[in-house]
Scaffold this motif. Structure first.
Motif, PDB file in Angstrom:
ATOM      1  N   GLY A 136      48.571 -40.994 -38.972  1.00  0.00           N
ATOM      2  CA  GLY A 136      50.040 -40.638 -38.964  1.00  0.00           C
ATOM      3  C   GLY A 136      51.034 -41.638 -39.754  1.00  0.00           C
ATOM      4  N   ASP A 137      51.906 -41.006 -40.548  1.00  0.00           N
ATOM      5  CA  ASP A 137      52.966 -41.958 -41.135  1.00  0.00           C
ATOM      6  C   ASP A 137      53.820 -42.213 -40.207  1.00  0.00           C
ATOM      7  OD1 ASP A 137      51.801 -41.737 -43.849  1.00  0.00           O
ATOM      8  OD2 ASP A 137      52.603 -39.577 -44.051  1.00  0.00           O
ATOM      9  N   ARG A 176      44.895 -37.610 -45.359  1.00  0.00           N
ATOM     10  CA  ARG A 176      45.454 -37.819 -43.986  1.00  0.00           C
ATOM     11  C   ARG A 176      46.288 -36.736 -43.505  1.00  0.00           C
ATOM     12  NH1 ARG A 176      49.325 -41.331 -44.491  1.00  0.00           N
ATOM     13  NH2 ARG A 176      49.028 -42.980 -42.651  1.00  0.00           N
ATOM     14  N   CYS A 177      46.927 -36.036 -44.288  1.00  0.00           N
ATOM     15  CA  CYS A 177      47.748 -34.994 -43.694  1.00  0.00           C
ATOM     16  C   CYS A 177      47.058 -33.908 -43.307  1.00  0.00           C
ATOM     17  CB  CYS A 177      48.835 -34.504 -44.857  1.00  0.00           C
ATOM     18  SG  CYS A 177      49.956 -33.154 -44.372  1.00  0.00           S
ATOM     19  N   TRP A 178      46.121 -33.370 -44.089  1.00  0.00           N
ATOM     20  CA  TRP A 178      45.210 -32.128 -43.730  1.00  0.00           C
ATOM     21  C   TRP A 178      44.382 -32.502 -42.580  1.00  0.00           C
ATOM     22  CZ3 TRP A 178      43.964 -29.865 -49.436  1.00  0.00           C
ATOM     23  CH2 TRP A 178      45.268 -29.522 -49.704  1.00  0.00           C
ATOM     24  N   SER A 179      43.888 -33.729 -42.515  1.00  0.00           N
ATOM     25  CA  SER A 179      42.989 -34.045 -41.433  1.00  0.00           C
ATOM     26  C   SER A 179      43.686 -33.749 -40.131  1.00  0.00           C
ATOM     27  CB  SER A 179      42.235 -35.410 -41.567  1.00  0.00           C
ATOM     28  OG  SER A 179      41.548 -35.592 -42.742  1.00  0.00           O
ATOM     29  N   GLY A 180      45.063 -34.390 -40.089  1.00  0.00           N
ATOM     30  CA  GLY A 180      45.898 -34.163 -38.935  1.00  0.00           C
ATOM     31  C   GLY A 180      46.382 -32.846 -38.566  1.00  0.00           C
ATOM     32  N   ILE A 181      46.409 -31.981 -39.612  1.00  0.00           N
ATOM     33  CA  ILE A 181      46.629 -30.645 -39.340  1.00  0.00           C
ATOM     34  C   ILE A 181      45.478 -30.121 -38.542  1.00  0.00           C
ATOM     35  CG2 ILE A 181      46.327 -28.355 -40.501  1.00  0.00           C
ATOM     36  CD1 ILE A 181      48.359 -29.278 -42.734  1.00  0.00           C
ATOM     37  N   TRP A 182      44.068 -30.263 -38.948  1.00  0.00           N
ATOM     38  CA  TRP A 182      42.787 -29.865 -38.175  1.00  0.00           C
ATOM     39  C   TRP A 182      43.220 -30.366 -36.609  1.00  0.00           C
ATOM     40  CZ3 TRP A 182      39.327 -26.431 -37.617  1.00  0.00           C
ATOM     41  CH2 TRP A 182      38.228 -26.705 -36.824  1.00  0.00           C
ATOM     42  N   ASN A 217      53.946 -37.247 -42.869  1.00  0.00           N
ATOM     43  CA  ASN A 217      53.009 -36.091 -42.469  1.00  0.00           C
ATOM     44  C   ASN A 217      53.090 -35.467 -40.927  1.00  0.00           C
ATOM     45  OD1 ASN A 217      51.532 -38.055 -40.849  1.00  0.00           O
ATOM     46  ND2 ASN A 217      50.029 -38.192 -42.331  1.00  0.00           N
ATOM     47  N   GLN A 218      53.832 -36.300 -40.314  1.00  0.00           N
ATOM     48  CA  GLN A 218      54.239 -35.979 -38.719  1.00  0.00           C
ATOM     49  C   GLN A 218      55.153 -34.622 -38.984  1.00  0.00           C
ATOM     50  OE1 GLN A 218      54.782 -38.394 -35.384  1.00  0.00           O
ATOM     51  NE2 GLN A 218      54.544 -40.233 -37.032  1.00  0.00           N
ATOM     52  N   SER A 219      56.104 -34.506 -39.527  1.00  0.00           N
ATOM     53  CA  SER A 219      56.808 -33.382 -39.892  1.00  0.00           C
ATOM     54  C   SER A 219      56.250 -32.104 -40.369  1.00  0.00           C
ATOM     55  CB  SER A 219      58.363 -33.693 -40.599  1.00  0.00           C
ATOM     56  OG  SER A 219      57.788 -33.748 -41.957  1.00  0.00           O
ATOM     57  N   ILE A 220      55.297 -32.417 -41.140  1.00  0.00           N
ATOM     58  CA  ILE A 220      54.415 -31.143 -41.583  1.00  0.00           C
ATOM     59  C   ILE A 220      53.277 -30.753 -40.280  1.00  0.00           C
ATOM     60  CG2 ILE A 220      52.284 -30.452 -43.015  1.00  0.00           C
ATOM     61  CD1 ILE A 220      53.509 -32.084 -45.088  1.00  0.00           C
ATOM     62  N   TRP A 221      52.789 -31.721 -39.590  1.00  0.00           N
ATOM     63  CA  TRP A 221      52.103 -31.093 -38.291  1.00  0.00           C
ATOM     64  C   TRP A 221      53.196 -30.502 -37.346  1.00  0.00           C
ATOM     65  CZ3 TRP A 221      49.867 -37.079 -37.595  1.00  0.00           C
ATOM     66  CH2 TRP A 221      48.943 -37.222 -38.880  1.00  0.00           C
ATOM     67  N   GLU A 222      54.380 -30.957 -37.305  1.00  0.00           N
ATOM     68  CA  GLU A 222      55.230 -30.258 -36.310  1.00  0.00           C
ATOM     69  C   GLU A 222      55.146 -28.818 -36.809  1.00  0.00           C
ATOM     70  OE1 GLU A 222      59.197 -31.844 -35.660  1.00  0.00           O
ATOM     71  OE2 GLU A 222      58.439 -33.302 -34.383  1.00  0.00           O
ATOM     72  N   VAL A 223      55.345 -28.610 -37.936  1.00  0.00           N
ATOM     73  CA  VAL A 223      55.525 -27.081 -38.425  1.00  0.00           C
ATOM     74  C   VAL A 223      54.290 -26.357 -38.093  1.00  0.00           C
ATOM     75  CG1 VAL A 223      55.841 -25.666 -40.551  1.00  0.00           C
ATOM     76  CG2 VAL A 223      57.255 -27.730 -40.143  1.00  0.00           C
ATOM     77  N   VAL A 224      53.373 -26.802 -38.310  1.00  0.00           N
ATOM     78  CA  VAL A 224      51.789 -26.250 -38.116  1.00  0.00           C
ATOM     79  C   VAL A 224      51.735 -25.969 -36.593  1.00  0.00           C
ATOM     80  CG1 VAL A 224      49.309 -26.427 -38.197  1.00  0.00           C
ATOM     81  CG2 VAL A 224      50.939 -27.108 -40.249  1.00  0.00           C
ATOM     82  N   GLY A 225      51.962 -27.036 -35.849  1.00  0.00           N
ATOM     83  CA  GLY A 225      51.818 -27.032 -34.467  1.00  0.00           C
ATOM     84  C   GLY A 225      52.926 -25.885 -33.900  1.00  0.00           C
ATOM     85  N   ALA A 226      53.948 -25.653 -34.371  1.00  0.00           N
ATOM     86  CA  ALA A 226      54.970 -24.654 -33.868  1.00  0.00           C
ATOM     87  C   ALA A 226      54.533 -23.490 -34.129  1.00  0.00           C
ATOM     88  CB  ALA A 226      56.446 -25.059 -34.021  1.00  0.00           C
ATOM     89  N   LEU A 239      39.071 -43.637 -46.685  1.00  0.00           N
ATOM     90  CA  LEU A 239      40.217 -43.897 -47.399  1.00  0.00           C
ATOM     91  C   LEU A 239      40.062 -45.000 -48.426  1.00  0.00           C
ATOM     92  CD1 LEU A 239      42.684 -43.267 -44.471  1.00  0.00           C
ATOM     93  CD2 LEU A 239      42.141 -41.635 -46.424  1.00  0.00           C
ATOM     94  N   ARG A 240      39.574 -46.154 -47.822  1.00  0.00           N
ATOM     95  CA  ARG A 240      39.508 -47.383 -48.922  1.00  0.00           C
ATOM     96  C   ARG A 240      38.711 -47.231 -50.111  1.00  0.00           C
ATOM     97  NH1 ARG A 240      41.640 -51.924 -46.869  1.00  0.00           N
ATOM     98  NH2 ARG A 240      42.231 -52.066 -44.752  1.00  0.00           N
TER      99      ARG A 240
END
Length: 390
Positions: free
Chosen positions: A366-367, A318-324, A286-295, A344-345
């Protein structure tokens, strides 16, 4: 191709930041997604948006002033793009929980992964109404995160690919109606953003860009497909890793955006490219997806950040929460607080690949960076795509 895109752009060391900092970032969601399901054996049997909402609240990242409940789009709003007979058919399907066979075939309802289920009208109409609302909210600038959006396969007169109404198209129409004439639609879902490309293939005001896994349904979006001139497609080989995503971001997405100079960016953030997702063969973290969104959200004064595909509930949450967190420039903690970990559990996932995840997945957002070789076929495809204008 119209002369909106310059011949070449030199990527600066520091990206410009066209965001308007005085306008707060907002999230649109709704309770209709909690408990709504396409059916027990469907890939969308899983919770998704409700998990993201619960996670960001558990982290203390959103409050009542920045969380907005999305409205149900009216039939009149939906027919800005969709055929009136089709809209009526979806409403009838919800009312009767059935349709005659001839209507099911004609409109793609109850067929090919598009089931008739209790909220078949209200759920996608809420996603559509939320994208329309989001476009209004960013009319003067800002960012809206709409994780239930991104239903990019919906066609004018039929359901397709789990998508009943095409909320990205309706949101873009609203942006255009406000007077904008340069909107960039960037789609990083594992599947080709065919419905959005079809809608705007002849519209010089909208540039649609889709990066997707080659040979994956709907098996459209070849690298030579530029539609009416305003489409760019980057089919990627299976096995894409985080370093390749970073390469595409810096070698193609950012230069393209700098050249096009969009007044608004609509970003479809399907996370079915994550390595744990059952419907693709990509290997992203998910970190590379966050990079795209941030840029990308730095490169226009208005951004509408949508969801899309994503069929692992853990991956989506995890991914979409990190996007926020990313669009709000919030530092993501190394270890989740217990209340977020517990969200999550308690997830139950009955898919054949729904095995018990590694314990780190419950305790972190984050992954680890899932890097690897930038393959020559990836470099060659980016080079070919640049030939259509960057």
């Amino acid at each position: 191709m119209p002369n909106r895109l310059k011949a070449a752009v030199t990527l600066p060391h520091t990206l410009p930041d066209h965001r308007i900092p005085t306008i707060p970032t907002r999230m649109i969601a709704a309770e209709i997604y909690r408990g709504s399901s396409y059916g027990p054996k469907h890939p969308l049997a899983i919770p998704r948006v409700s998990l993201v909402v619960d996670m960001v609240h558990a982290m203390g990242w959103v409050d009542a002033d920045r969380y907005v409940t999305g409205p149900v789009a009216t039939p009149e709003q939906l027919t800005r793009f969709h055929d009136p007979d089709y809209v009526r058919a979806v409403m009838q399907a919800e009312r009767d929980q059935a349709l005659p066979e001839d209507m099911m075939v004609k409109f793609g309802l109850g067929k090919n992964g598009n089931p008739i289920y209790p909220e078949i009208f209200r759920r996608p109409a809420t996603a559509a109404g939320s994208s329309i609302m989001a476009a209004d909210m960013i009319a003067k600038g800002g960012i809206v995160h709409h994780p239930a959006g991104g239903t990019h396969h919906g066609l004018r007169d039929r359901a397709s690919g789990f998508c009943y109404f095409n909320d990205p198209v309706l949101g873009i129409y609203r942006l255009l109606d406000s007077g904008l004439d340069r909107v960039l639609y960037l789609d990083i879902d594992a599947h080709h953003g065919d419905g959005v490309q079809i809608a705007f293939k002849d519209d010089e005001r909208v540039l649609t860009v889709s990066m997707h896994q080659e040979d994956l349904w709907p098996k459209t979006g070849s690298i030579d497909d530029i539609a009416g001139g305003m489409a760019r497609n980057l089919p990627m080989p299976a096995g894409m890793n985080d370093d390749e995503m970073r390469y595409v971001l810096h070698e193609y997405f950012i230069p393209l955006a700098l050249s096009f100079a969009p007044q608004a960016i609509v970003l479809q953030c399907g996370c079915d490219t994550l390595s744990e997702d059952p419907l693709s063969k990509q290997l992203l973290g998910n970190q590379s997806i966050w990079e795209v969104v941030g840029a990308m959200t730095r490169l226009a004064p208005r951004s509408l950040v949508l969801g899309g595909g994503g069929y692992s509930p853990y991956g989506v949450a995890r991914c979409w929460s990190g996007i926020w967190a990313t669009i709000n420039q919030i530092e993501i903690p190394t270890v989740l607080p217990k209340n977020a970990e517990n969200i999550l559990r308690v997830i139950k996932w009955s898919h054949s690949r729904g095995r018990q995840p590694d314990s780190d997945l419950f305790t972190t957002l984050g992954d680890p960076w899932r890097g690897g070789t930038i393959r020559e076929e990836t470099r060659e495809r980016v080079r070919r795509l640049k030939g259509y204008g960057v």
